[in-house]
Design a protein around this motif. Sequence first.
Motif, PDB file in Angstrom:
ATOM      1  N   VAL A   7       0.899  -1.015   0.041  1.00  0.00           N
ATOM      2  CA  VAL A   7       0.016  -0.034  -0.097  1.00  0.00           C
ATOM      3  C   VAL A   7       0.885   1.224   0.152  1.00  0.00           C
ATOM      4  O   VAL A   7       0.779   2.138  -0.893  1.00  0.00           O
ATOM      5  CB  VAL A   7      -0.920  -0.112   1.291  1.00  0.00           C
ATOM      6  N   GLU A   8       1.780   1.411   0.993  1.00  0.00           N
ATOM      7  CA  GLU A   8       2.934   2.592   1.045  1.00  0.00           C
ATOM      8  C   GLU A   8       3.568   2.491  -0.397  1.00  0.00           C
ATOM      9  O   GLU A   8       3.713   3.613  -0.757  1.00  0.00           O
ATOM     10  CB  GLU A   8       3.682   2.262   2.380  1.00  0.00           C
ATOM     11  N   GLY A  11       1.497   3.781  -3.078  1.00  0.00           N
ATOM     12  CA  GLY A  11       1.140   5.460  -2.887  1.00  0.00           C
ATOM     13  C   GLY A  11       2.318   6.338  -3.065  1.00  0.00           C
ATOM     14  O   GLY A  11       2.043   7.235  -3.523  1.00  0.00           O
ATOM     15  N   GLY A  48      -2.957   1.388  -2.547  1.00  0.00           N
ATOM     16  CA  GLY A  48      -2.266   2.445  -2.427  1.00  0.00           C
ATOM     17  C   GLY A  48      -2.310   3.456  -3.543  1.00  0.00           C
ATOM     18  O   GLY A  48      -2.138   4.715  -3.297  1.00  0.00           O
TER      19      GLY A  48
END
Length: 179
Positions: A7-8, A11, A48
Amino acid sequence: TIKIDYVESMGRTTQHLLDLQHRRFAFLAGALYTPDGRSPIIEEKKEGIFRTLEGAGLSLPDDHLLEGPPTIDWGFQAMKQLLSFRKSERPTAVLCSNDLVALGALHAVRSSQLAVPRDVSIVGFDDIGMAVHSTPPLTTVAAPKRRMGRLAVELILRVRENRGTPLHEYYMLESPLIV
């Protein structure tokens, strides 16, 4: 558990492309899917991307999210499909779930007499050895494979030392963007 923070990572990668002034995005989700058609890793990568685009007041159109096998050939075909859109609707930034898909997408752009990054930016994921040898070299998110391997060996040795007593440890690792 040893895991990458997908996700990070996605993102941060999406934000990098936003910082380069991209506003039309696509995601080529090449993955092996479970029998029910899901891939937890792809879902985390999408989260993300979607979360970051939403924060910028943008969204990913349904026809800019393509799913298929994690291969160079599928990446080529999927990118050709995106390039068939009118220029005003064509994505200028394409996030790929892995480097093989990204290499296929890169080839599709070049075979259409377009250029990366002038006409479209492409980003892969995994930082495979071939990424640096593509033309141009592929921007990619580097999976920390060596660190994951070291942690796995350390955990196995600790389980052995404790006579098989299970460990309840969770490692979430970051993945740097290699531009």
